[in-house]
Design a protein around this motif. Structure first.
Motif, PDB file in Angstrom:
ATOM      1  N   SER A  16       0.833  -1.204   0.000  1.00 33.67           N
ATOM      2  CA  SER A  16       0.000   0.000   0.000  1.00 33.67           C
ATOM      3  C   SER A  16       0.868   1.255   0.000  1.00 33.67           C
ATOM      4  O   SER A  16       2.081   1.206   0.198  1.00 33.67           O
ATOM      5  CB  SER A  16      -0.910  -0.020   1.230  1.00 33.67           C
ATOM      6  N   TYR A  17       0.191   2.376  -0.210  1.00 36.05           N
ATOM      7  CA  TYR A  17       0.858   3.675  -0.181  1.00 36.05           C
ATOM      8  C   TYR A  17      -0.195   4.736   0.148  1.00 36.05           C
ATOM      9  O   TYR A  17      -1.397   4.527  -0.057  1.00 36.05           O
ATOM     10  CB  TYR A  17       1.514   3.994  -1.533  1.00 36.05           C
ATOM     11  N   PRO A  18       0.243   5.887   0.666  1.00 37.71           N
ATOM     12  CA  PRO A  18      -0.728   6.921   1.038  1.00 37.71           C
ATOM     13  C   PRO A  18      -1.186   7.728  -0.180  1.00 37.71           C
ATOM     14  O   PRO A  18      -0.430   7.915  -1.134  1.00 37.71           O
ATOM     15  CB  PRO A  18       0.060   7.802   1.997  1.00 37.71           C
ATOM     16  N   THR A  19      -2.412   8.197  -0.134  1.00 40.05           N
ATOM     17  CA  THR A  19      -2.894   9.145  -1.139  1.00 40.05           C
ATOM     18  C   THR A  19      -2.859  10.561  -0.573  1.00 40.05           C
ATOM     19  O   THR A  19      -3.028  11.523  -1.315  1.00 40.05           O
ATOM     20  CB  THR A  19      -4.333   8.795  -1.575  1.00 40.05           C
ATOM     21  N   ASP A  20      -2.638  10.651   0.733  1.00 40.77           N
ATOM     22  CA  ASP A  20      -2.523  11.949   1.404  1.00 40.77           C
ATOM     23  C   ASP A  20      -1.122  12.090   1.978  1.00 40.77           C
ATOM     24  O   ASP A  20      -0.455  11.093   2.289  1.00 40.77           O
ATOM     25  CB  ASP A  20      -3.552  12.070   2.537  1.00 40.77           C
ATOM     26  N   ASN A  21      -0.687  13.304   2.143  1.00 43.48           N
ATOM     27  CA  ASN A  21       0.642  13.560   2.683  1.00 43.48           C
ATOM     28  C   ASN A  21       0.632  13.437   4.203  1.00 43.48           C
ATOM     29  O   ASN A  21      -0.016  14.219   4.890  1.00 43.48           O
ATOM     30  CB  ASN A  21       1.109  14.963   2.271  1.00 43.48           C
ATOM     31  N   ILE A  22       1.346  12.452   4.721  1.00 38.85           N
ATOM     32  CA  ILE A  22       1.435  12.276   6.173  1.00 38.85           C
ATOM     33  C   ILE A  22       2.878  12.436   6.668  1.00 38.85           C
ATOM     34  O   ILE A  22       3.232  11.985   7.748  1.00 38.85           O
ATOM     35  CB  ILE A  22       0.865  10.905   6.616  1.00 38.85           C
ATOM     36  N   SER A  23       3.687  13.084   5.834  1.00 36.37           N
ATOM     37  CA  SER A  23       5.119  13.186   6.143  1.00 36.37           C
ATOM     38  C   SER A  23       5.408  14.052   7.366  1.00 36.37           C
ATOM     39  O   SER A  23       6.463  13.894   7.991  1.00 36.37           O
ATOM     40  CB  SER A  23       5.876  13.747   4.931  1.00 36.37           C
ATOM     41  N   ASP A  24       4.489  14.952   7.706  1.00 36.98           N
ATOM     42  CA  ASP A  24       4.747  15.882   8.814  1.00 36.98           C
ATOM     43  C   ASP A  24       3.975  15.544  10.086  1.00 36.98           C
ATOM     44  O   ASP A  24       3.867  16.386  10.981  1.00 36.98           O
ATOM     45  CB  ASP A  24       4.396  17.319   8.381  1.00 36.98           C
ATOM     46  N   LEU A  25       3.449  14.353  10.180  1.00 38.34           N
ATOM     47  CA  LEU A  25       2.650  13.991  11.357  1.00 38.34           C
ATOM     48  C   LEU A  25       3.509  13.667  12.578  1.00 38.34           C
ATOM     49  O   LEU A  25       2.996  13.621  13.696  1.00 38.34           O
ATOM     50  CB  LEU A  25       1.743  12.798  11.033  1.00 38.34           C
ATOM     51  N   GLY A  26       4.766  13.395  12.349  1.00 41.55           N
ATOM     52  CA  GLY A  26       5.642  13.055  13.474  1.00 41.55           C
ATOM     53  C   GLY A  26       5.408  11.658  14.020  1.00 41.55           C
ATOM     54  O   GLY A  26       5.626  11.409  15.212  1.00 41.55           O
ATOM     55  N   LEU A  47       3.634   3.708  -5.840  1.00 44.55           N
ATOM     56  CA  LEU A  47       4.349   3.326  -4.611  1.00 44.55           C
ATOM     57  C   LEU A  47       5.634   4.142  -4.469  1.00 44.55           C
ATOM     58  O   LEU A  47       5.942   4.677  -3.395  1.00 44.55           O
ATOM     59  CB  LEU A  47       4.668   1.830  -4.636  1.00 44.55           C
ATOM     60  N   ILE A  48       6.370   4.265  -5.566  1.00 44.79           N
ATOM     61  CA  ILE A  48       7.633   5.015  -5.544  1.00 44.79           C
ATOM     62  C   ILE A  48       7.376   6.512  -5.360  1.00 44.79           C
ATOM     63  O   ILE A  48       8.023   7.176  -4.550  1.00 44.79           O
ATOM     64  CB  ILE A  48       8.424   4.755  -6.845  1.00 44.79           C
ATOM     65  N   ASN A  49       6.402   7.030  -6.113  1.00 38.62           N
ATOM     66  CA  ASN A  49       6.118   8.467  -6.040  1.00 38.62           C
ATOM     67  C   ASN A  49       5.532   8.887  -4.694  1.00 38.62           C
ATOM     68  O   ASN A  49       5.603  10.063  -4.315  1.00 38.62           O
ATOM     69  CB  ASN A  49       5.156   8.868  -7.158  1.00 38.62           C
ATOM     70  N   SER A  50       4.954   7.931  -3.974  1.00 37.20           N
ATOM     71  CA  SER A  50       4.335   8.251  -2.681  1.00 37.20           C
ATOM     72  C   SER A  50       5.366   8.481  -1.577  1.00 37.20           C
ATOM     73  O   SER A  50       5.003   8.916  -0.480  1.00 37.20           O
ATOM     74  CB  SER A  50       3.386   7.128  -2.255  1.00 37.20           C
TER      75      SER A  50
END
Length: 289
Positions: A201-211, A230-233
């Motif tokens: 799986s991979y995210p469709t939303d940006n969760i990079s800053d959730l800590g 998958l790679i672009n996510s």
């Protein structure tokens, strides 16, 4: 004798224009009536066409929706040879609450939990082998039942589970395929989870800053997942995300439901794939604070 001009009497006086108008009145009225009738007929015909069009559209929508839900309902189920994983044993107690499947370790009071969302059209019981294996290491595992086996229809179900199990101090949410993407959406909108686990799986939303911590597991023989996405996510995940690719693993064998449509043939057994996945997840849960 001088001729006298005859005088016209009232009976002899005629207004030819008025007479003509009087004679044409019925014709004019009839023409107007006919025009009104034609307009009314056209209006009624247009109304019937509109109603017919709306009814046709409604029938198409109903058939489409019905077909969609029938398609969802005829998905992937737990194979009969794996039914024993839904039974309690000396290591793990299995209970069902509100259709969700709980795996509770017997040897320890679990303080960390893993909430799992299933893949598209996959009955959540199909992940019983994976759930029970993880629970045997001392973690509470909850396989979440989804309406029509479609995680998007129950994306907030984790909230009630967390609320009703306050003995768990740290929660991690995750899922397989679509379930993982929906789990990311939940983590984005709720601050009650400390980590996310993505399986095929991979995210469709940006969760990079959730800590929060993130684990991403995939298989080298997975022919269902879109590898470009998958790679672009990766830009949507934290830079310290732990990526794990299991050599020889496919999309289907993270569960026990047979071969998912379009999937590749695995080079390792289902037991091996689930065992390796469980160990990676257990190590991830161990480090969650």
């Amino acid at each position: 004798m001088k001729k006298r001009k005859a005088k016209s009497t009232s009976e002899d006086q005629y207004d030819t224009f008025s007479i003509t108008m009087e004679l044409e009145k019925p014709l004019l009225y009839n023409e107007g009536d006919n025009l009104d009738k034609k307009k009314q007929i056209k209006k009624e015909a247009d109304s019937k066409k509109l109603k017919k069009g709306i009814m046709t559209l409604l029938v198409v929508i109903v058939l489409f929706v019905a077909g969609f839900f029938i398609w969802l309902s005829n998905g992937y189920k737990l194979e009969s040879n794996s039914l024993s994983y839904l039974e309690s044993d000396s290591d793990v107690k299995v209970t069902i609450k509100d259709k969700n499947i709980y795996f509770t370790p017997n040897s320890i009071n679990a303080v960390k939990g893993f909430i799992f969302y299933p893949g598209e059209r996959v009955d959540v019981s199909s992940y019983a082998k994976l759930g029970k294996k993880i629970a045997s290491y001392g973690y509470e595992v909850v396989l979440v039942d989804m309406p029509f086996d479609y995680s998007s229809f129950g994306k907030d179900k984790a909230t009630e589970i967390i609320k009703n199990n306050d003995n768990i101090e740290n929660w991690v949410i995750g899922g397989d395929s679509l379930g993982g993407s929906v789990a990311c959406k939940y983590a984005l909108n709720n601050k009650n989870v400390d980590g996310v686990i993505l399986i095929s799986s991979y995210p469709t939303d940006n969760i990079s800053d959730l800590g929060i911590e993130v684990l991403s597991i995939s298989g080298s023989k997975d022919d269902v997942i879109d590898y470009n996405k998958l790679i672009n996510s990766k830009d949507k995940l934290p830079t310290d995300t732990n990526y794990v690719e299991i050599e020889g693993a496919n999309h289907s064998q993270f569960g026990s439901y047979g071969l998912y449509s379009g999937d590749g043939e695995a080079l390792i057994s289902e037991d091996e794939q689930i065992d390796m996945s469980a160990k990676k997840i257990v190590n991830f849960l161990y480090n969650i604070q």
